[in-house]
Design an enzyme around this catalytic site. Structure first.
Site, PDB file in Angstrom:
ATOM      1  N   ARG A  23       0.847  -1.127  -0.036  1.00 46.09           N
ATOM      2  CA  ARG A  23       0.083  -0.019   0.068  1.00 46.09           C
ATOM      3  C   ARG A  23       0.711   1.177  -0.227  1.00 46.09           C
ATOM      4  NH1 ARG A  23      -5.469  -0.338   3.628  1.00 46.09           N
ATOM      5  NH2 ARG A  23      -5.102  -2.351   2.954  1.00 46.09           N
ATOM      6  N   SER A 107      -8.288  -0.269   0.138  1.00 47.16           N
ATOM      7  CA  SER A 107      -9.447  -0.541   1.277  1.00 47.16           C
ATOM      8  C   SER A 107      -9.915   0.990   1.563  1.00 47.16           C
ATOM      9  CB  SER A 107      -8.773  -1.317   2.404  1.00 47.16           C
ATOM     10  OG  SER A 107      -9.608  -1.551   3.256  1.00 47.16           O
ATOM     11  N   HIS A 108      -9.652   1.434   3.119  1.00 47.08           N
ATOM     12  CA  HIS A 108     -10.367   2.647   3.406  1.00 47.08           C
ATOM     13  C   HIS A 108      -9.359   3.787   3.400  1.00 47.08           C
ATOM     14  CE1 HIS A 108      -7.735   0.831   6.610  1.00 47.08           C
ATOM     15  NE2 HIS A 108      -7.637   1.862   7.313  1.00 47.08           N
ATOM     16  N   LYS A 117      -3.472  -6.372  -2.748  1.00 46.25           N
ATOM     17  CA  LYS A 117      -3.741  -7.704  -1.836  1.00 46.25           C
ATOM     18  C   LYS A 117      -3.485  -8.851  -2.674  1.00 46.25           C
ATOM     19  CE  LYS A 117      -7.077  -5.343   1.379  1.00 46.25           C
ATOM     20  NZ  LYS A 117      -8.347  -5.407   1.993  1.00 46.25           N
ATOM     21  N   ASP A 246     -16.659  -0.376   3.678  1.00 47.82           N
ATOM     22  CA  ASP A 246     -15.479   0.161   3.778  1.00 47.82           C
ATOM     23  C   ASP A 246     -15.222   0.310   2.156  1.00 47.82           C
ATOM     24  OD1 ASP A 246     -14.646  -2.377   3.116  1.00 47.82           O
ATOM     25  OD2 ASP A 246     -12.800  -1.996   4.275  1.00 47.82           O
ATOM     26  N   ASP A 248     -13.268  -1.127  -0.289  1.00 48.46           N
ATOM     27  CA  ASP A 248     -13.334  -2.414  -1.133  1.00 48.46           C
ATOM     28  C   ASP A 248     -14.266  -3.600  -0.591  1.00 48.46           C
ATOM     29  OD1 ASP A 248     -11.995  -2.836   1.470  1.00 48.46           O
ATOM     30  OD2 ASP A 248     -10.560  -4.429   0.390  1.00 48.46           O
ATOM     31  N   ASP A 250     -15.109  -5.275   1.868  1.00 49.09           N
ATOM     32  CA  ASP A 250     -14.937  -6.579   2.458  1.00 49.09           C
ATOM     33  C   ASP A 250     -15.382  -6.476   4.043  1.00 49.09           C
ATOM     34  OD1 ASP A 250     -12.651  -5.134   3.156  1.00 49.09           O
ATOM     35  OD2 ASP A 250     -11.260  -6.571   3.019  1.00 49.09           O
ATOM     36  N   ARG A 251     -15.333  -5.240   4.657  1.00 53.45           N
ATOM     37  CA  ARG A 251     -15.766  -5.063   6.015  1.00 53.45           C
ATOM     38  C   ARG A 251     -17.023  -4.421   5.819  1.00 53.45           C
ATOM     39  NH1 ARG A 251     -12.067  -1.508   9.305  1.00 53.45           N
ATOM     40  NH2 ARG A 251     -11.867  -0.371   7.447  1.00 53.45           N
ATOM     41  N   HIS A 333     -13.975  -7.761  10.182  1.00 51.86           N
ATOM     42  CA  HIS A 333     -13.627  -8.724   9.176  1.00 51.86           C
ATOM     43  C   HIS A 333     -14.254 -10.051   9.992  1.00 51.86           C
ATOM     44  CE1 HIS A 333     -10.722  -6.535   6.371  1.00 51.86           C
ATOM     45  NE2 HIS A 333     -10.306  -6.183   7.703  1.00 51.86           N
TER      46      HIS A 333
END
Length: 452
Positions: A23, A107-108, A117, A246, A248, A250-251, A333
């Site tokens: 990242r 992500s966030h 990832k 978030d 992406d 996933d959360r 998660h």
């Protein structure tokens, strides 16, 4: 056409390779040239004939995904590009297709960032200690004579993924709940409608336009200020529940019908009990900063709680070792054995909505038996010497039971705390829980004095 694969400098890699992913700021730290080198290294490291890739909605993702794919093809690997996707869609693709995967996302993080990832076949984790370091080493070497020959193809797995998510619940038992989903201009704007449209919910999408500049608010629902719009909308529409995803997607975090945020620990406990009712007794994972209510709820539902370190690579490894059907983290998660042990906020949200449908009571009432303790939330403190401060705090609380599974955890009987270092900054992260807010305040003040 495959471009030259130049070495990625050690300084650049040191700044962008984190514990669980890659990242950095684009293009100053993570440029197409760097992405190409990492793509080559990943293709070479994986030794797989094919990999699958996807990207989120950040503007920089287009060139980064193209460069990453170009690098992988230079390593002689065929690339299947599924285009715009959430991270859990990419993990599903890796499991469904049985091949390594790469998700271009930060992500966030703010719009200036992007990242990568990585996962092995079947969504197996790739992080510190599980391949990421070796990939970075290969990227630093570059390739004087790329193999080339890898082919690029495109595939759409959105509807297949949506059906997979819905398979975790009994759709016939869902009621016409009023749901508001705030996707914060992130990838939830793509995947949430695909999952929810065939269901009986009366649902509304907030900030569903895919926009990696995040024009409405940051796509980081763990921060209370980013739940304000959702809470207000839940209250103004009389909705039963709010869902906050978030960047992406996933959360997920929930708000109840009163607009109050639901902690990741409470959702972990709720989903854990649902999974135990469905699959019978067995191990259920929770990370060590989850509320004590989580292992208590697991035991009450006939399960065996297993405490893990924080982070997806540790949770997935423990799931494989123990055979657990579910694991949850306080950070939002949620991992499912039936989802290739990968995390999915969508699956967790749908299971929560199934429980709410069955209970026929407000969400606050459904969760009340699990909401047992007061918490400090995560408090971050910058310190000059992480190890020295940890030793000082450990010595101060030496009379209490403690362990060093992930940072320092002190068990004070009716209160406890975990103090662990950040993976990327000279920070210590404090999470403390006690019977009431007064005790929380007293203990937090005591620990802060030691950190000064």
């Amino acid at each position: 056409m495959t471009a030259r694969i130049d070495p990625v400098t050690a300084g650049v890699l040191a700044g962008i390779v984190k514990a669980y992913d890659i990242r950095g700021i684009c293009p100053e730290e993570l440029s197409p040239t760097v992405a190409r080198g990492i793509g080559y290294a990943f293709g070479e490291w994986s030794a797989a004939p094919q990999i699958v890739i996807a990207r989120d909605m950040r503007p920089s993702g287009v060139s980064l995904a193209e460069a990453f794919a170009d690098g992988a093809q230079a390593a002689g690997v065929d690339v299947i590009d599924i285009g715009l996707a959430s991270t859990d869609l990419l993990y599903f693709a890796s499991g469904h297709l049985g091949m390594p995967g790469a998700m271009l996302t930060a992500s966030h993080n703010p719009a200036s960032y992007n990242g990568i990832k990585l996962c092995g076949p079947g969504a197996a984790p790739v992080g510190a200690g599980s391949g990421l370091g070796e990939i970075a080493e290969r990227a630093a070497q570059g390739a004087s004579s790329p193999l080339g020959g890898g082919r690029l193809s495109r595939r759409d797995l959105l509807e297949t993924f949506a059906g997979h998510v819905r398979s975790f619940v009994d759709v016939s038992g869902l009621s016409s709940l009023r749901v508001v989903a705030d996707t914060a201009n992130g990838m939830g704007g793509l995947v949430v409608p695909a999952v929810f449209d065939p269901l009986p919910f009366e649902w509304e999408l907030m900030y569903g336009e895919l926009d990696g500049t995040f024009p409405n608010h940051p796509a980081d629902p763990i921060q209370p200020e980013n739940l304000v719009d959702l809470s207000e909308r839940v209250l103004s529409t009389g909705a039963d529940v709010g869902l906050a995803f978030d960047g992406d997607a996933d959360r997920v975090f929930l708000t109840d019908e009163r607009g109050r945020a639901v902690s990741g620990s409470l959702l972990t406990a709720l989903v854990a009990q649902a999974m135990l009712r469905r699959d019978g007794p067995g191990p259920i994972l929770h990370n060590l900063i989850c509320s004590r209510a989580v292992p208590e709820a697991i035991v009450e539902a006939g399960g065996r709680p297993v405490r893990t370190r924080v982070g997806h690579s540790f949770v997935k490894a423990e799931m494989a070792r123990t055979g657990a059907v579910f694991g949850g983290e306080h950070s939002g998660h949620y991992y499912f054995a039936g989802n290739y042990r990968a995390d999915s906020g969508l699956i967790a949200a749908l299971i929560a909505l199934e429980q709410l449908s069955a209970a026929q009571v407000p969400l606050s009432e459904l969760l009340a038996p699990l909401d047992r303790y007061a918490s400090s939330g995560e408090i971050n403190t910058r310190v000059a010497d992480v190890d020295e401060v940890l030793r000082r705090v450990g010595a101060h609380f030496a009379r209490f039971a403690h362990d060093w599974l992930d940072g320092l955890t002190i068990d004070g009987g009716d209160w406890w705390f975990n103090l662990r270092p950040s993976n990327t900054e000279p920070l210590l992260r404090l999470n403390l829980e006690a019977p009431d807010s007064e005790v929380v305040g007293e203990r937090v003040s005591e620990i802060r004095a030691l950190l000064a």
